[in-house]
Design a protein around this motif. Structure first.
Motif, mmCIF file in Angstrom:
data_model
loop_
_atom_site.group_PDB
_atom_site.id
_atom_site.type_symbol
_atom_site.label_atom_id
_atom_site.label_comp_id
_atom_site.label_asym_id
_atom_site.label_seq_id
_atom_site.Cartn_x
_atom_site.Cartn_y
_atom_site.Cartn_z
ATOM 1 N N ASP A 1 -4.090 1.982 -8.233
ATOM 2 C CA ASP A 1 -2.469 1.998 -8.076
ATOM 3 C C ASP A 1 -2.134 1.220 -6.415
ATOM 4 O O ASP A 1 -2.655 0.973 -5.784
ATOM 5 C CB ASP A 1 -3.144 3.786 -7.315
ATOM 6 N N THR B 1 -8.177 3.067 -9.576
ATOM 7 C CA THR B 1 -8.185 4.365 -9.437
ATOM 8 C C THR B 1 -9.206 5.058 -10.106
ATOM 9 O O THR B 1 -9.287 6.390 -10.661
ATOM 10 C CB THR B 1 -7.069 5.612 -9.399
ATOM 11 N N SER C 1 1.524 1.888 -11.227
ATOM 12 C CA SER C 1 0.097 1.720 -10.914
ATOM 13 C C SER C 1 0.326 1.404 -12.729
ATOM 14 O O SER C 1 1.154 1.986 -13.255
ATOM 15 C CB SER C 1 -0.302 3.416 -10.599
#
Length: 155
Positions: free
Chosen positions: A41, A145, A47
């Motif tokens: 991200d 992430t 992202s």
């Protein structure tokens, strides 16, 4: 002729010693897996997923990064992206791989950077945690992430 025979014998002896040394040298170290993926991200820059490709030669290692998390609004010339990839080392410490090498990236293209260089030790397990990319003086900081798959790089 006596000196010629002595020189040939010396050369032959050095060749045999060199061959024996090479035969006894340890095989080149290999990192496993050599390719892994994870997601980043990058805040307002986007992202997406990233592919990390690692190589190793002794204690020197390189990692190349290709990510759809950051796309370029303009054409970017080769070797004009500065990057730092931070990896978690053995679950607690960190190690940074850095460099300023990239292929030419067309406007709208995904950012690719590397090889980024770093130093490793035998047994190090490294997993991506963050990526910082500087293009045209603008810094994009990305946080991982997802876990690295299929797992950490083992050197």
């Amino acid at each position: 002729m006596r000196h010629g025979k002595l020189g040939l014998a010396s050369l032959l002896g050095v060749g045999i010693a060199l061959a024996g040394t090479l035969a006894m040298a340890p095989a080149s170290a290999a990192v496993t897996p050599d390719t892994a993926t994870l997601s980043f991200d990058c805040g307002s820059y986007g992202s997406g997923s990233a592919t990390l490709t690692a190589t190793q030669s002794g204690t020197d290692a390189t990692i190349s990064v290709s990510t759809s998390a950051i796309t370029s609004p303009l054409d970017i010339g080769a070797n004009s992206v500065s990057s730092q990839l931070t990896l978690t080392k053995n679950g607690s410490d960190t190690v940074v791989f850095s460099g300023a090498s990239n292929p030419a990236i067309p406007a709208g293209g995904a950012v690719s950077t590397g090889p980024l260089t770093g130093t490793v030790a035998a047994g190090d397990q490294l997993a991506g945690s963050s990526l910082q990319v500087v293009v045209f003086g603008i810094t994009a900081t990305c946080k991982a992430t997802s876990p690295q798959a299929p797992g950490p790089f083992v050197f």
